[in-house]
Design a protein around this motif. Structure first.
Motif, PDB file in Angstrom:
ATOM      1  N   ARG A  11      30.310 -30.245  -1.915  1.00 40.10           N
ATOM      2  CA  ARG A  11      30.581 -31.173  -0.831  1.00 40.10           C
ATOM      3  C   ARG A  11      31.852 -30.771  -0.104  1.00 40.10           C
ATOM      4  O   ARG A  11      32.727 -30.135  -0.682  1.00 40.10           O
ATOM      5  CB  ARG A  11      30.782 -32.580  -1.383  1.00 40.10           C
ATOM      6  N   VAL A  12      31.920 -31.169   1.165  1.00 40.67           N
ATOM      7  CA  VAL A  12      33.167 -31.083   1.915  1.00 40.67           C
ATOM      8  C   VAL A  12      33.483 -32.489   2.407  1.00 40.67           C
ATOM      9  O   VAL A  12      32.578 -33.306   2.596  1.00 40.67           O
ATOM     10  CB  VAL A  12      33.082 -30.095   3.104  1.00 40.67           C
ATOM     11  N   THR A  13      34.755 -32.769   2.602  1.00 38.25           N
ATOM     12  CA  THR A  13      35.142 -34.093   3.087  1.00 38.25           C
ATOM     13  C   THR A  13      35.827 -33.954   4.433  1.00 38.25           C
ATOM     14  O   THR A  13      36.448 -32.939   4.749  1.00 38.25           O
ATOM     15  CB  THR A  13      36.087 -34.810   2.107  1.00 38.25           C
ATOM     16  N   THR A  14      35.706 -35.000   5.219  1.00 36.00           N
ATOM     17  CA  THR A  14      36.353 -35.094   6.519  1.00 36.00           C
ATOM     18  C   THR A  14      36.463 -36.573   6.857  1.00 36.00           C
ATOM     19  O   THR A  14      36.135 -37.424   6.030  1.00 36.00           O
ATOM     20  CB  THR A  14      35.554 -34.306   7.600  1.00 36.00           C
ATOM     21  N   THR A  15      36.901 -36.871   8.055  1.00 36.00           N
ATOM     22  CA  THR A  15      36.987 -38.271   8.477  1.00 36.00           C
ATOM     23  C   THR A  15      35.774 -38.621   9.334  1.00 36.00           C
ATOM     24  O   THR A  15      35.091 -37.741   9.867  1.00 36.00           O
ATOM     25  CB  THR A  15      38.258 -38.529   9.305  1.00 36.00           C
ATOM     26  N   VAL A  16      35.538 -39.906   9.478  1.00 35.63           N
ATOM     27  CA  VAL A  16      34.456 -40.377  10.344  1.00 35.63           C
ATOM     28  C   VAL A  16      34.662 -39.851  11.759  1.00 35.63           C
ATOM     29  O   VAL A  16      33.731 -39.353  12.393  1.00 35.63           O
ATOM     30  CB  VAL A  16      34.373 -41.920  10.331  1.00 35.63           C
ATOM     31  N   ALA A  17      35.886 -39.928  12.270  1.00 36.71           N
ATOM     32  CA  ALA A  17      36.168 -39.470  13.634  1.00 36.71           C
ATOM     33  C   ALA A  17      35.856 -37.992  13.803  1.00 36.71           C
ATOM     34  O   ALA A  17      35.238 -37.584  14.801  1.00 36.71           O
ATOM     35  CB  ALA A  17      37.622 -39.748  13.999  1.00 36.71           C
ATOM     36  N   SER A  18      36.245 -37.174  12.846  1.00 38.12           N
ATOM     37  CA  SER A  18      35.984 -35.739  12.927  1.00 38.12           C
ATOM     38  C   SER A  18      34.485 -35.459  12.844  1.00 38.12           C
ATOM     39  O   SER A  18      33.954 -34.651  13.618  1.00 38.12           O
ATOM     40  CB  SER A  18      36.724 -35.000  11.810  1.00 38.12           C
ATOM     41  N   PHE A  19      33.811 -36.124  11.930  1.00 39.99           N
ATOM     42  CA  PHE A  19      32.366 -35.937  11.793  1.00 39.99           C
ATOM     43  C   PHE A  19      31.645 -36.291  13.092  1.00 39.99           C
ATOM     44  O   PHE A  19      30.837 -35.514  13.603  1.00 39.99           O
ATOM     45  CB  PHE A  19      31.824 -36.779  10.635  1.00 39.99           C
ATOM     46  N   LEU A  20      31.957 -37.457  13.649  1.00 42.32           N
ATOM     47  CA  LEU A  20      31.288 -37.887  14.882  1.00 42.32           C
ATOM     48  C   LEU A  20      31.644 -36.982  16.064  1.00 42.32           C
ATOM     49  O   LEU A  20      30.795 -36.696  16.906  1.00 42.32           O
ATOM     50  CB  LEU A  20      31.641 -39.339  15.205  1.00 42.32           C
ATOM     51  N   ASN A  22      32.217 -33.841  15.986  1.00 39.38           N
ATOM     52  CA  ASN A  22      31.556 -32.544  15.824  1.00 39.38           C
ATOM     53  C   ASN A  22      30.046 -32.632  15.669  1.00 39.38           C
ATOM     54  O   ASN A  22      29.364 -31.602  15.663  1.00 39.38           O
ATOM     55  CB  ASN A  22      32.148 -31.806  14.621  1.00 39.38           C
ATOM     56  N   LEU A  23      29.504 -33.841  15.541  1.00 41.80           N
ATOM     57  CA  LEU A  23      28.078 -33.989  15.261  1.00 41.80           C
ATOM     58  C   LEU A  23      27.172 -33.375  16.322  1.00 41.80           C
ATOM     59  O   LEU A  23      26.222 -32.660  15.966  1.00 41.80           O
ATOM     60  CB  LEU A  23      27.725 -35.462  15.015  1.00 41.80           C
ATOM     61  N   PRO A  24      27.399 -33.586  17.623  1.00 37.27           N
ATOM     62  CA  PRO A  24      26.487 -32.971  18.603  1.00 37.27           C
ATOM     63  C   PRO A  24      26.426 -31.450  18.469  1.00 37.27           C
ATOM     64  O   PRO A  24      25.349 -30.847  18.499  1.00 37.27           O
ATOM     65  CB  PRO A  24      27.066 -33.379  19.955  1.00 37.27           C
ATOM     66  N   GLU A  25      27.591 -30.833  18.287  1.00 40.75           N
ATOM     67  CA  GLU A  25      27.625 -29.377  18.155  1.00 40.75           C
ATOM     68  C   GLU A  25      26.962 -28.929  16.848  1.00 40.75           C
ATOM     69  O   GLU A  25      26.223 -27.944  16.818  1.00 40.75           O
ATOM     70  CB  GLU A  25      29.062 -28.878  18.229  1.00 40.75           C
ATOM     71  N   LEU A  26      27.219 -29.645  15.765  1.00 46.37           N
ATOM     72  CA  LEU A  26      26.595 -29.315  14.483  1.00 46.37           C
ATOM     73  C   LEU A  26      25.072 -29.350  14.603  1.00 46.37           C
ATOM     74  O   LEU A  26      24.383 -28.409  14.187  1.00 46.37           O
ATOM     75  CB  LEU A  26      27.056 -30.291  13.392  1.00 46.37           C
ATOM     76  N   LEU A  27      24.533 -30.418  15.171  1.00 47.21           N
ATOM     77  CA  LEU A  27      23.081 -30.534  15.301  1.00 47.21           C
ATOM     78  C   LEU A  27      22.520 -29.433  16.197  1.00 47.21           C
ATOM     79  O   LEU A  27      21.465 -28.869  15.911  1.00 47.21           O
ATOM     80  CB  LEU A  27      22.704 -31.911  15.840  1.00 47.21           C
ATOM     81  N   GLY A  28      23.238 -29.107  17.264  1.00 42.21           N
ATOM     82  CA  GLY A  28      22.800 -28.034  18.148  1.00 42.21           C
ATOM     83  C   GLY A  28      22.772 -26.689  17.455  1.00 42.21           C
ATOM     84  O   GLY A  28      21.819 -25.914  17.598  1.00 42.21           O
ATOM     85  N   THR A 103      13.864 -33.136  21.361  1.00 39.57           N
ATOM     86  CA  THR A 103      14.435 -32.303  22.407  1.00 39.57           C
ATOM     87  C   THR A 103      15.842 -31.870  22.024  1.00 39.57           C
ATOM     88  O   THR A 103      16.719 -32.712  21.828  1.00 39.57           O
ATOM     89  CB  THR A 103      14.483 -33.080  23.740  1.00 39.57           C
ATOM     90  N   ALA A 104      16.038 -30.566  21.928  1.00 40.74           N
ATOM     91  CA  ALA A 104      17.346 -30.039  21.504  1.00 40.74           C
ATOM     92  C   ALA A 104      18.470 -30.504  22.408  1.00 40.74           C
ATOM     93  O   ALA A 104      19.596 -30.715  21.965  1.00 40.74           O
ATOM     94  CB  ALA A 104      17.298 -28.513  21.455  1.00 40.74           C
ATOM     95  N   SER A 105      18.182 -30.675  23.687  1.00 39.94           N
ATOM     96  CA  SER A 105      19.229 -31.073  24.625  1.00 39.94           C
ATOM     97  C   SER A 105      19.699 -32.502  24.397  1.00 39.94           C
ATOM     98  O   SER A 105      20.683 -32.938  24.998  1.00 39.94           O
ATOM     99  CB  SER A 105      18.734 -30.909  26.058  1.00 39.94           C
ATOM    100  N   ASN A 106      19.031 -33.235  23.538  1.00 39.29           N
ATOM    101  CA  ASN A 106      19.402 -34.628  23.286  1.00 39.29           C
ATOM    102  C   ASN A 106      20.256 -34.817  22.035  1.00 39.29           C
ATOM    103  O   ASN A 106      20.264 -35.885  21.448  1.00 39.29           O
ATOM    104  CB  ASN A 106      18.155 -35.499  23.212  1.00 39.29           C
ATOM    105  N   CYS A 107      20.987 -33.781  21.634  1.00 31.63           N
ATOM    106  CA  CYS A 107      21.895 -33.923  20.490  1.00 31.63           C
ATOM    107  C   CYS A 107      22.924 -35.016  20.735  1.00 31.63           C
ATOM    108  O   CYS A 107      23.350 -35.693  19.806  1.00 31.63           O
ATOM    109  CB  CYS A 107      22.575 -32.598  20.174  1.00 31.63           C
TER     110      CYS A 107
END
Length: 137
Positions: A11-20, A22-28, A103-107
């Motif tokens: 596991r890796v840990t981070t904060t909610v703010a950091s996760f959110l 980076n989430l669009p880029e991660l999913l992309g 749709t990938a563009s909807n990350c």
């Protein structure tokens, strides 16, 4: 963005703010890689969201099937999930709330939905710690 596969036992840990943030880029990135990847993000107690990324993004939010007592989602919280277009659990194959983005563009769309879940349903604060696991499936 650099993406590392932790494996199901690490596991890796981070904060909610950091996760959110980076989430669009991660999913992309995961969608462009094309391999089936599973991402599980755990919060306080037993709450989690998870994603299966292939050609589409399949997002799940934990349901009362896996939450006990005070951790359980209220009727109001479940109504918010419906408003966000999540489908209700249907056991045994889909025991969690789920949403499919084809749709990938909807990350950004799915990331906004997950932000609402974390901040307004799970009541996470931006500095709360989250645990992330990723692996190829």
């Amino acid at each position: 963005m650099t993406f590392g596969v932790t494996g199901p036992n690490n596991r890796v840990t981070t904060t909610v703010a950091s996760f959110l943030g980076n989430l669009p880029e991660l999913l992309g990135v995961l969608q462009r890689e094309g391999d089936k990847t599973l991402v599980v993000v755990s919060f306080q107690g037993s709450k989690y969201v998870q994603f299966i990324v292939r050609d589409e993004i399949f997002a799940e939010v934990v349901s009362n099937t896996f939450l006990d007592g005070d951790e359980g989602l209220t009727v109001f919280q479940e109504a918010v999930l419906r408003e966000l277009d999540f489908s209700a659990p249907c056991a045994p194959n889909r025991p969690n709330w789920y949403y499919v983005e084809r749709t990938a563009s909807n990350c950004l769309v799915i990331s906004a939905k997950i932000a609402t879940v974390l901040l307004h349903i799970f009541n996470c604060a931006p500095n709360d710690v989250v645990t992330i696991q990723t692996w190829k499936g």
